[in-house]
Design a protein around this motif. Sequence first.
Motif, PDB file in Angstrom:
ATOM      1  N   LEU A 131       0.769  -1.245  -0.305  1.00 19.48           N
ATOM      2  CA  LEU A 131       0.339   0.073   0.437  1.00 19.48           C
ATOM      3  C   LEU A 131       0.496   1.084  -0.441  1.00 19.48           C
ATOM      4  CD1 LEU A 131      -3.345   1.202   0.625  1.00 19.48           C
ATOM      5  CD2 LEU A 131      -2.750   0.703   2.786  1.00 19.48           C
ATOM      6  N   ALA A 132       1.967   1.086   0.599  1.00 23.97           N
ATOM      7  CA  ALA A 132       2.971   2.453   0.585  1.00 23.97           C
ATOM      8  C   ALA A 132       3.371   2.599  -0.463  1.00 23.97           C
ATOM      9  CB  ALA A 132       4.216   2.151   2.129  1.00 23.97           C
ATOM     10  N   GLN A 133       3.390   1.421  -1.355  1.00 20.64           N
ATOM     11  CA  GLN A 133       4.246   2.063  -2.640  1.00 20.64           C
ATOM     12  C   GLN A 133       3.201   2.597  -3.884  1.00 20.64           C
ATOM     13  OE1 GLN A 133       6.181  -1.546  -4.477  1.00 20.64           O
ATOM     14  NE2 GLN A 133       8.209  -1.198  -3.197  1.00 20.64           N
ATOM     15  N   MET A 134       2.012   2.367  -3.960  1.00 19.45           N
ATOM     16  CA  MET A 134       0.669   2.682  -4.119  1.00 19.45           C
ATOM     17  C   MET A 134       0.726   3.890  -3.748  1.00 19.45           C
ATOM     18  SD  MET A 134      -1.015   0.569  -5.944  1.00 19.45           S
ATOM     19  CE  MET A 134      -0.425  -1.441  -6.862  1.00 19.45           C
ATOM     20  N   GLN A 135       0.700   3.895  -2.545  1.00 19.70           N
ATOM     21  CA  GLN A 135       0.623   5.880  -2.567  1.00 19.70           C
ATOM     22  C   GLN A 135       2.115   6.221  -2.866  1.00 19.70           C
ATOM     23  OE1 GLN A 135       0.662   4.929   1.476  1.00 19.70           O
ATOM     24  NE2 GLN A 135      -2.164   5.354   1.634  1.00 19.70           N
ATOM     25  N   GLN A 136       2.715   6.435  -2.546  1.00 19.92           N
ATOM     26  CA  GLN A 136       4.278   6.534  -3.522  1.00 19.92           C
ATOM     27  C   GLN A 136       3.935   6.756  -5.037  1.00 19.92           C
ATOM     28  OE1 GLN A 136       7.906   4.967  -2.454  1.00 19.92           O
ATOM     29  NE2 GLN A 136       8.191   6.698  -1.743  1.00 19.92           N
ATOM     30  N   ILE A 137       3.792   5.802  -5.615  1.00 19.98           N
ATOM     31  CA  ILE A 137       2.611   6.177  -6.871  1.00 19.98           C
ATOM     32  C   ILE A 137       2.198   7.672  -6.707  1.00 19.98           C
ATOM     33  CG2 ILE A 137       2.018   5.321  -9.392  1.00 19.98           C
ATOM     34  CD1 ILE A 137       3.140   2.717  -7.391  1.00 19.98           C
ATOM     35  N   ARG A 138       1.063   7.459  -6.100  1.00 19.78           N
ATOM     36  CA  ARG A 138      -0.287   8.369  -6.053  1.00 19.78           C
ATOM     37  C   ARG A 138       0.092  10.209  -5.791  1.00 19.78           C
ATOM     38  NH1 ARG A 138      -4.900   8.513  -5.639  1.00 19.78           N
ATOM     39  NH2 ARG A 138      -5.248   6.212  -4.270  1.00 19.78           N
ATOM     40  N   ASN A 139       1.328   9.909  -4.454  1.00 18.27           N
ATOM     41  CA  ASN A 139       2.064  11.917  -4.526  1.00 18.27           C
ATOM     42  C   ASN A 139       3.154  11.934  -6.405  1.00 18.27           C
ATOM     43  OD1 ASN A 139       1.810  11.145  -2.041  1.00 18.27           O
ATOM     44  ND2 ASN A 139       3.597  10.505  -1.023  1.00 18.27           N
ATOM     45  N   MET A 140       3.571  10.842  -6.476  1.00 13.67           N
ATOM     46  CA  MET A 140       4.023  11.124  -8.186  1.00 13.67           C
ATOM     47  C   MET A 140       3.119  12.065  -9.570  1.00 13.67           C
ATOM     48  SD  MET A 140       7.511   8.595  -8.652  1.00 13.67           S
ATOM     49  CE  MET A 140       8.155   9.615  -9.634  1.00 13.67           C
ATOM     50  N   GLY A 141       2.128  12.641  -8.480  1.00 12.61           N
ATOM     51  CA  GLY A 141       0.883  12.802  -9.634  1.00 12.61           C
ATOM     52  C   GLY A 141      -0.145  11.941 -10.084  1.00 12.61           C
ATOM     53  N   SER A 142      -0.361  12.280 -10.866  1.00  9.66           N
ATOM     54  CA  SER A 142      -1.674  11.358 -11.507  1.00  9.66           C
ATOM     55  C   SER A 142      -0.022  10.575 -12.289  1.00  9.66           C
ATOM     56  CB  SER A 142      -2.206  12.187 -12.879  1.00  9.66           C
ATOM     57  OG  SER A 142      -3.178  11.422 -14.157  1.00  9.66           O
ATOM     58  N   MET A 143      -0.784   9.203 -12.446  1.00 13.49           N
ATOM     59  CA  MET A 143       0.746   8.286 -12.990  1.00 13.49           C
ATOM     60  C   MET A 143       0.264   8.782 -14.764  1.00 13.49           C
ATOM     61  SD  MET A 143       2.146   5.858 -12.053  1.00 13.49           S
ATOM     62  CE  MET A 143       3.179   4.928 -12.847  1.00 13.49           C
ATOM     63  N   LYS A 144      -0.851   8.713 -15.212  1.00 12.17           N
ATOM     64  CA  LYS A 144      -1.465   8.131 -16.223  1.00 12.17           C
ATOM     65  C   LYS A 144      -0.275   9.863 -17.308  1.00 12.17           C
ATOM     66  CE  LYS A 144      -5.312   8.118 -17.369  1.00 12.17           C
ATOM     67  NZ  LYS A 144      -6.776   8.025 -17.962  1.00 12.17           N
TER      68      LYS A 144
ATOM     69  N   GLU B 244      -8.173   2.444 -10.459  1.00  8.61           N
ATOM     70  CA  GLU B 244      -7.101   1.520  -9.567  1.00  8.61           C
ATOM     71  C   GLU B 244      -6.653   0.975  -8.665  1.00  8.61           C
ATOM     72  OE1 GLU B 244      -8.098  -1.648 -10.923  1.00  8.61           O
ATOM     73  OE2 GLU B 244      -6.401  -3.396  -9.986  1.00  8.61           O
ATOM     74  N   ILE B 245      -5.808   2.276  -8.064  1.00 10.84           N
ATOM     75  CA  ILE B 245      -5.105   2.813  -7.406  1.00 10.84           C
ATOM     76  C   ILE B 245      -5.860   2.536  -5.943  1.00 10.84           C
ATOM     77  CG2 ILE B 245      -3.041   3.996  -6.450  1.00 10.84           C
ATOM     78  CD1 ILE B 245      -1.883   4.194  -8.085  1.00 10.84           C
ATOM     79  N   ASP B 246      -6.831   3.753  -6.289  1.00 11.78           N
ATOM     80  CA  ASP B 246      -7.706   3.934  -4.828  1.00 11.78           C
ATOM     81  C   ASP B 246      -9.112   2.540  -4.515  1.00 11.78           C
ATOM     82  OD1 ASP B 246      -7.669   6.343  -5.259  1.00 11.78           O
ATOM     83  OD2 ASP B 246      -9.496   6.562  -6.708  1.00 11.78           O
ATOM     84  N   ARG B 247      -8.843   1.611  -5.871  1.00 14.14           N
ATOM     85  CA  ARG B 247      -9.507   0.334  -4.904  1.00 14.14           C
ATOM     86  C   ARG B 247      -8.437  -0.899  -4.208  1.00 14.14           C
ATOM     87  NH1 ARG B 247     -12.737   0.613  -9.747  1.00 14.14           N
ATOM     88  NH2 ARG B 247     -10.994  -0.798 -11.460  1.00 14.14           N
ATOM     89  N   VAL B 248      -7.348  -0.508  -4.764  1.00 14.59           N
ATOM     90  CA  VAL B 248      -6.027  -1.855  -4.246  1.00 14.59           C
ATOM     91  C   VAL B 248      -6.540  -1.147  -2.451  1.00 14.59           C
ATOM     92  CG1 VAL B 248      -3.832  -1.670  -3.234  1.00 14.59           C
ATOM     93  CG2 VAL B 248      -4.698  -1.706  -6.092  1.00 14.59           C
ATOM     94  N   GLU B 249      -6.100   0.479  -2.671  1.00 18.09           N
ATOM     95  CA  GLU B 249      -6.247   1.069  -1.273  1.00 18.09           C
ATOM     96  C   GLU B 249      -7.271   0.922  -0.213  1.00 18.09           C
ATOM     97  OE1 GLU B 249      -4.990   5.321  -1.118  1.00 18.09           O
ATOM     98  OE2 GLU B 249      -5.681   5.911   0.455  1.00 18.09           O
TER      99      GLU B 249
END
Length: 449
Positions: A341-354, A377-382
């Motif tokens: 989850l922490a990794q997912m959140q880091q991805i989110r911190n980098m701004g919109s992935m797309k 998808e990231i929201d669902r994982v979270e």
Amino acid sequence: SLSDRLTATFKNLRGKGRLTEADVDATVREIRRALLDADVAVPVVREFTGRVRERALGAEVSAALNPGQQIVKIVNEELVEILGGETRRIRLAKTGPTIIMLAGLQGAGKTTLAGKLSRYLKAQGHSPMLVACDLQRPNAVTQLQVVGQRAGVPVFAPHPGATSTELDHPAGDPVAVARAGVEEARRTLHDVVIVDTAGRTGVDAEMMEQARQIRRAIVPNEVLFVVDAMIGQDAVNTAMAFDEGVNFTGIVLSKLDGDARGGAALSVSSVTGKPVMFASTGEGLDDFELFHPDRMASRILDLGDVLTLIEQAEKSWDKDEAARMAKKFADQEDFTLDDFLAQMQQIRNMGSMKKMLMMMPGAQNIRQQLEQFDEREIDRVEAIVRSMTPHERVAPKIINGSRRARIARGSGVHVSEVNGLLERFAQAQKMMKKMAAGGGMPGMPGMPG
Ligand code: GDP
Ligand code: MG
């Protein structure tokens, strides 16, 4: 491209952690080539690279960037600074009409710009009026009238056959026309006056004197120097002549829709210290944009939007998190769902992935797949991970059928999605173990798609 060449240079730099003189020189050489390719004037290139070299040698070592990226960052900052920093807007007059005078060589795009600028200002609620002071070329007045008609703004022009003694519409004398035009705008309550002037194919003393007199007569709030982006090495001399002649306040780069990489922007703003304010990108009225120094910097350097990625990497670089992960791998501890989850959140911190992926050079080719990438998808994982108990997160093996049903209910998803996530997590865990054993840096496991 410069991107490729720098990537090759950076390969040698990576991981050294310190900027040596040889590193800096190798990178600066590539930058110099890129600037010359972009047709930046030679003396400007020389001065610019000298300053970059000095700064790079004295730079603090960054934790987030490798030495090559660090130099690119310095180059970019210097470019943006020279080009004017923030996008500068028109300075409006506090009382009475805002007077904007256009100057530049013949064919630079002044008359075309007059239309674009008035359309742009009209859209912002202003009520511009154009004044035709190019009385040199036979068709110049008619051209501005056509432009004004298209943009839906009135044009003040001397009528044919009028003489300079008729103060109303004084023909023949551009200074008198300019003065009368501004008066007319004041009387008819137009809040912006754009004064189009004559140019020559080369800098000419008589033309410059005329422009200077117009400037003195109307005291404009802005004098915009319009310069053709294709002008290349001549940009420096032309710009210096106009700056001395009319002391312009801003630069407009025209014909940026062509092949030019825009080196003229850097040459002109570098030798005059004036900001570039607008870009003209075609013959149509709407082919006009505010000039963004940061975007221009990456166009000049032909770096795709690598610069934006550097910036984001820096912003979101979470040193503590990185150190914690490194220690975890060194200790061979298990990778848990919390880490996932922490990794997912880091991805989110980098701004919109797309958005980030879209900016990568070459993204055009995979645009369609990117469009389909579902960020929710990231929201669902979270949501799913948050519906697990702390114990479940560190020991996912205990998550049986009834636990899965409970987690699905808690996170508002279907059980199959919980199953899918646990499967992806298992894969990620395996990958992390492998990387820990191999001593490599963790990537972004568990990303959907
Ligand atoms: P002036 O002599 O400075 O008034 O220049 P004009 O406005 O008459 O423009 C000269 C020529 O360049 C015309 O044919 C315009 O259509 C063309 N032009 C002006 N701006 C642009 C531009 O941004 N892109 C392109 N492609 N053509 C332009
Ligand atoms: Mg013209």
